[in-house]
Design a protein around this motif. Structure first.
Motif, PDB file in Angstrom:
ATOM      1  N   CYS A   9       0.816  -1.211   0.000  1.00 61.53           N
ATOM      2  CA  CYS A   9       0.000   0.000   0.000  1.00 61.53           C
ATOM      3  C   CYS A   9       0.853   1.265   0.000  1.00 61.53           C
ATOM      4  N   ASP A  10       0.470   2.203  -0.857  1.00 62.18           N
ATOM      5  CA  ASP A  10       1.125   3.508  -0.887  1.00 62.18           C
ATOM      6  C   ASP A  10       0.592   4.408   0.215  1.00 62.18           C
ATOM      7  N   ARG A  11      -0.693   4.261   0.521  1.00 64.74           N
ATOM      8  CA  ARG A  11      -1.301   4.991   1.638  1.00 64.74           C
ATOM      9  C   ARG A  11      -2.206   4.045   2.399  1.00 64.74           C
ATOM     10  N   LEU A  12      -2.410   4.369   3.674  1.00 66.62           N
ATOM     11  CA  LEU A  12      -3.216   3.516   4.549  1.00 66.62           C
ATOM     12  C   LEU A  12      -4.247   4.362   5.286  1.00 66.62           C
ATOM     13  N   GLY A  13      -5.382   3.748   5.570  1.00 64.20           N
ATOM     14  CA  GLY A  13      -6.396   4.377   6.401  1.00 64.20           C
ATOM     15  C   GLY A  13      -6.876   3.367   7.426  1.00 64.20           C
ATOM     16  N   ILE A  14      -6.982   3.781   8.663  1.00 61.05           N
ATOM     17  CA  ILE A  14      -7.449   2.898   9.736  1.00 61.05           C
ATOM     18  C   ILE A  14      -8.881   3.284  10.084  1.00 61.05           C
ATOM     19  N   PHE A  15      -9.778   2.308   9.997  1.00 59.60           N
ATOM     20  CA  PHE A  15     -11.200   2.526  10.259  1.00 59.60           C
ATOM     21  C   PHE A  15     -11.598   1.859  11.573  1.00 59.60           C
ATOM     22  N   VAL A  16     -12.429   2.532  12.332  1.00 60.54           N
ATOM     23  CA  VAL A  16     -13.008   1.973  13.550  1.00 60.54           C
ATOM     24  C   VAL A  16     -14.471   2.408  13.597  1.00 60.54           C
ATOM     25  N   ASP A  17     -15.359   1.450  13.740  1.00 64.06           N
ATOM     26  CA  ASP A  17     -16.798   1.728  13.860  1.00 64.06           C
ATOM     27  C   ASP A  17     -17.317   2.548  12.676  1.00 64.06           C
ATOM     28  N   GLY A  18     -16.849   2.201  11.473  1.00 58.32           N
ATOM     29  CA  GLY A  18     -17.338   2.849  10.268  1.00 58.32           C
ATOM     30  C   GLY A  18     -16.785   4.229  10.004  1.00 58.32           C
ATOM     31  N   ALA A  19     -15.830   4.688  10.790  1.00 54.22           N
ATOM     32  CA  ALA A  19     -15.282   6.038  10.619  1.00 54.22           C
ATOM     33  C   ALA A  19     -13.777   5.950  10.390  1.00 54.22           C
ATOM     34  N   LEU A  20     -13.276   6.845   9.551  1.00 55.15           N
ATOM     35  CA  LEU A  20     -11.846   6.914   9.269  1.00 55.15           C
ATOM     36  C   LEU A  20     -11.145   7.635  10.419  1.00 55.15           C
ATOM     37  N   ASN A  66       0.804   7.505   4.667  1.00 59.01           N
ATOM     38  CA  ASN A  66       1.624   6.334   4.345  1.00 59.01           C
ATOM     39  C   ASN A  66       2.169   5.716   5.628  1.00 59.01           C
ATOM     40  N   SER A  67       2.831   4.588   5.484  1.00 58.35           N
ATOM     41  CA  SER A  67       3.264   3.825   6.654  1.00 58.35           C
ATOM     42  C   SER A  67       4.203   4.630   7.543  1.00 58.35           C
ATOM     43  N   LYS A  68       5.153   5.331   6.937  1.00 55.96           N
ATOM     44  CA  LYS A  68       6.113   6.100   7.729  1.00 55.96           C
ATOM     45  C   LYS A  68       5.431   7.248   8.457  1.00 55.96           C
ATOM     46  N   GLU A  69       4.487   7.904   7.782  1.00 52.70           N
ATOM     47  CA  GLU A  69       3.787   9.015   8.425  1.00 52.70           C
ATOM     48  C   GLU A  69       2.976   8.541   9.623  1.00 52.70           C
ATOM     49  N   LEU A  70       2.317   7.420   9.490  1.00 45.01           N
ATOM     50  CA  LEU A  70       1.511   6.913  10.593  1.00 45.01           C
ATOM     51  C   LEU A  70       2.386   6.501  11.769  1.00 45.01           C
ATOM     52  N   LYS A  71       3.517   5.858  11.471  1.00 48.05           N
ATOM     53  CA  LYS A  71       4.418   5.458  12.553  1.00 48.05           C
ATOM     54  C   LYS A  71       4.972   6.678  13.279  1.00 48.05           C
ATOM     55  N   TYR A 116       1.750   8.471  15.142  1.00 39.18           N
ATOM     56  CA  TYR A 116       1.072   7.769  16.221  1.00 39.18           C
ATOM     57  C   TYR A 116       2.002   6.833  16.998  1.00 39.18           C
ATOM     58  N   GLY A 117       3.273   6.764  16.554  1.00 37.56           N
ATOM     59  CA  GLY A 117       4.234   5.951  17.297  1.00 37.56           C
ATOM     60  C   GLY A 117       4.963   6.821  18.305  1.00 37.56           C
ATOM     61  N   GLY A 118       6.027   7.482  17.852  1.00 34.53           N
ATOM     62  CA  GLY A 118       6.736   8.434  18.697  1.00 34.53           C
ATOM     63  C   GLY A 118       7.566   7.794  19.782  1.00 34.53           C
ATOM     64  N   THR A 160       6.153  -0.354  15.176  1.00 35.27           N
ATOM     65  CA  THR A 160       5.667  -1.083  14.003  1.00 35.27           C
ATOM     66  C   THR A 160       4.267  -0.594  13.631  1.00 35.27           C
ATOM     67  N   LEU A 161       3.858  -0.941  12.423  1.00 33.82           N
ATOM     68  CA  LEU A 161       2.511  -0.586  11.973  1.00 33.82           C
ATOM     69  C   LEU A 161       1.454  -1.285  12.823  1.00 33.82           C
ATOM     70  N   GLU A 162       1.789  -2.463  13.292  1.00 35.23           N
ATOM     71  CA  GLU A 162       0.856  -3.168  14.169  1.00 35.23           C
ATOM     72  C   GLU A 162       0.656  -2.404  15.474  1.00 35.23           C
ATOM     73  N   ASP A 163       1.742  -1.821  16.011  1.00 34.70           N
ATOM     74  CA  ASP A 163       1.623  -1.015  17.226  1.00 34.70           C
ATOM     75  C   ASP A 163       0.730   0.202  16.985  1.00 34.70           C
TER      76      ASP A 163
END
Length: 660
Positions: A542-553, A558-563, A566-568, A641-644
């Motif tokens: 995937c070039d970009r990712l979106g995480i959905f919970v309860d029908g909402a984005l 991208n993976s690096k941006e999310l890490k 939301y990682g830090g 990690t992306l899983e985290d």
């Protein structure tokens, strides 16, 4: 005057004579006693100058197959009797006409016709032809039950409902041609009522055998009864099974006479009437089946046919305005990335940009050559989203544009540039993998050598070519092989947009890697939306990712941006004996004062270290120093990690939703 057996009795009119005769039958009186009258005569128009008589005679025989003189003499004897009475009335009792016997004119002997079609045709031929109806209907409902029809539409299937010896061959051809097409049209129409194959199979076979039996023992009796109203016959022929029986009955009657049915006989028989009824029903069944399919399957308005020439705009003139729940405002305020994405989508919709393969209202944009990954826990709405994008579900609000086409208004056009790999494999058990690809390739308008080459490449790309696997029925495939075939079907024909719903589920590592390579090559000219529970797959494809919970984005990037967003923190892991667990905690606290323990089990501990407080060199130096004080079985330092990220975002979103 009426002459009755054993006594003569006058009646005033013919209606009284009819009543008297009927009372002589066992069906005409309450006691059920047979007292049949030999003959009756109507002499109302007879006088001394004119002899005009109407005769009622008994046509019931003791032996239905008798060919003796009883049949031949009955009517002439009645005529002789009334003629003698008339002569005696004119000339006196001494004059009479002698009637000796009746004899046939000499002729050559004829063979008795034992044509099976004449004797058993109406019953068994009705069953034989009607047996196609359960087959057709079962196939249609199977496609409906397994959702194969909608998959075919997603890959380009149009809305058209595509689909003896003595009697004239041309009449038989026209009759069977019209009836079989009527049967197919009725099959499409009736299939809209049922959703289970077993139910429709039972009902269809009951109709088949019931039609044959009712036709043989009831409908045929009505046809042969001259007093039965013709209007009721026509009404019964509106049921296609009785139309078939009537046509076969007419064929058998003309064949038994030895000359067979010819075109000039249509007006004298019921065949012309049957052909007319079946032709009209065929036309009406096609129209009604098409209407039901458009309204209930394609989701069109019930009066869509009133504006057939009205062109719908692919880009709405104004953005869709939706009422936002006040409870969700605080959630959206904290999602800067989601808010920015929504603003970009709204701006692109206002500009009418067609440079995006997919443009969703308040959701996302996907470019050609991009793979967008949808992550989320079970029940987050990933499959529901794909179902709406592919026409299986109708959106409750909002809209989406695919290649500039609105999925709420122009879904049939969207299907021509779409490929779908559903979560559950929708395949025909009896077709081979090669036959599946050939079929869907033809739907994508691939022909000739190009189709053959595309099928070969598809089979090789998903490892179904070697060993003749592609030539085996799909029902014999394992779960992983069926999934690979579904992916190959979604990619054949180079569609502009492809939806992959958990494509690697059930695959072994080698097959999964091969499938990833296929998707990587395919996305060069295709916009792909992929749902998965595999973080490794999401990062790889995937070039970009979106995480959905309860029908909402909840987040997008991208993976690096999310890490990074939301990682830090780094994840530090160390395994020691139980008595040195406190030593490990003191070691980590010296490296990072704000450390957070996230895992602890049997000497193995995991900590989150804020990146702004930690230098990697210091961590290595502290671990080497600790090894001189106690035994360290294993240790590690890893980035988030992306899983985290997924777990952190999902937990925080679910906690906020539960509090709200």
């Amino acid at each position: 005057m009426a002459t009755l057996s054993r006594k003569n009795s006058d009646r005033n009119n013919s209606a009284d004579v009819n009543n008297e005769l009927f009372k002589g039958s066992y069906r005409g009186n309450p006691a059920g006693i047979t007292n049949e009258i030999a003959a009756a005569y109507d002499l109302m128009n007879t006088d001394k100058k004119n002899f005009n008589v109407t005769i009622w005679y008994n046509s019931t025989y003791k032996d239905e197959f008798s060919t003796g003189p009883v049949k031949l003499v009955r009517v002439p004897r009645s005529i002789n009797q009334i003629s003698n009475a008339y002569l005696k009335f004119l000339k006196g009792p001494g004059l009479r006409i002698l009637f000796e016997f009746v004899k046939e004119v000499p002729k050559h002997a004829t063979r008795f016709n034992t044509d099976i079609a004449s004797l058993l045709g109406p019953l068994f031929f009705t069953w034989v032809v009607l047996l196609l109806f359960p087959v057709i209907l079962t196939s249609l409902v199977y496609e409906k039950q397994e959702r194969l029809r909608i998959i075919m539409k997603m890959h380009g299937l149009g809305d058209g409902l595509k689909y003896f010896r003595l009697n004239s061959y041309s009449i038989q051809f026209v009759f069977y041609f019209i009836y079989l097409n009527l049967q197919i049209a009725i099959g499409f129409l009736v299939s809209s009522i049922f959703s289970k194959v077993k139910t429709v199979t039972v009902v269809a076979y009951i109709l088949v055998y019931g039609t044959g039996l009712l036709g043989s023992f009831l409908f045929q009796t009505m046809l042969e009864n001259q007093s039965f109203p013709e209007e009721w016959i026509v009404a019964l022929e509106l049921y296609p099974g009785f139309s078939l029986y009537r046509g076969l009955y007419e064929f058998s009657q003309y064949a038994s006479r030895g000359n067979g049915m010819k075109w000039q006989d249509l007006s004298d028989s019921g065949m012309g009437e049957v052909l007319c009824i079946m032709s009209i029903e065929w036309f009406l069944a096609l129209i009604i089946a098409f209407y039901i399919d458009q309204v209930f399957s394609s989701g069109k308005h019930p009066f869509f046919f009133l504006n057939p020439f009205k062109k719908s705009s692919s880009i709405p003139s104004k953005p869709t305005v939706q009422r936002v729940d006040s409870k969700k405002v605080s959630i959206d305020m904290g999602k800067i990335d989601v808010s920015q994405e929504r603003e970009k989508v709204q701006q692109l919709r206002n500009e009418g940009s067609a440079g995006h393969a997919i443009l969703c209202d308040n959701l996302k944009r996907v470019y050609p050559g991009e793979c967008f990954g949808m992550l989320g826990p079970n029940g987050a709405g990933k499959t529901s989203f794909i179902s709406m994008m592919t026409g299986l579900l109708k959106p409750s609000s909002g809209t989406a544009l695919v290649q500039g086409l609105d999925i709420c208004k122009e879904m049939n056009k969207v299907y021509t540039s779409m490929g779908v790999c559903p979560q559950h494999d929708l395949l025909w058990e009896t077709l081979t993998g090669r036959e599946h690809l050939l079929f869907y390739g033809r739907l994508k308008n691939i022909k000739g050598s190009a189709l053959t080459q595309a099928v070969e490449e598809s089979l090789k790309s998903v490892s179904l070519f070697d060993g003749g696997v592609g030539d085996k029925p799909a029902g014999n495939y394992s779960g992983g092989m069926k999934k690979r075939l579904s992916v190959a079907i979604s990619l054949i024909g180079n569609p502009k947009v492809v939806y992959l719903d958990e494509p690697s589920t059930g695959l072994d590592p080698a097959s999964r890697k091969n499938l990833w390579d296929v998707i990587q090559r395919a996305k060069q000219n295709t916009a792909i939306i992929l749902t998965t529970h595999s973080m490794e797959e999401a990062e790889f494809l995937c070039d970009r990712l979106g995480i959905f919970v309860d029908g909402a984005l909840q987040c997008i990037g991208n993976s690096k941006e999310l890490k990074s967003r939301y990682g830090g923190s780094y994840v530090f892991t160390m395994t020691t004996s139980l008595e040195h667990e406190e030593d490990v905690e003191r070691l980590v606290s010296t490296v990072s004062p704000n450390v957070k323990k996230v895992y602890h089990l049997a000497g193995r501990q995991k900590f989150e270290l804020p990146k702004q407080e930690v230098r990697i060199a210091e961590v290595f130096w502290a671990v080497e120093k600790a090894k001189s004080n106690f035994t360290v079985f294993a240790w590690g330092l890893a980035d988030t990690t992306l899983e985290d990220v997924f777990i952190k975002v999902a937990k925080s979103a679910q906690a906020f939703i539960s509090l709200s």
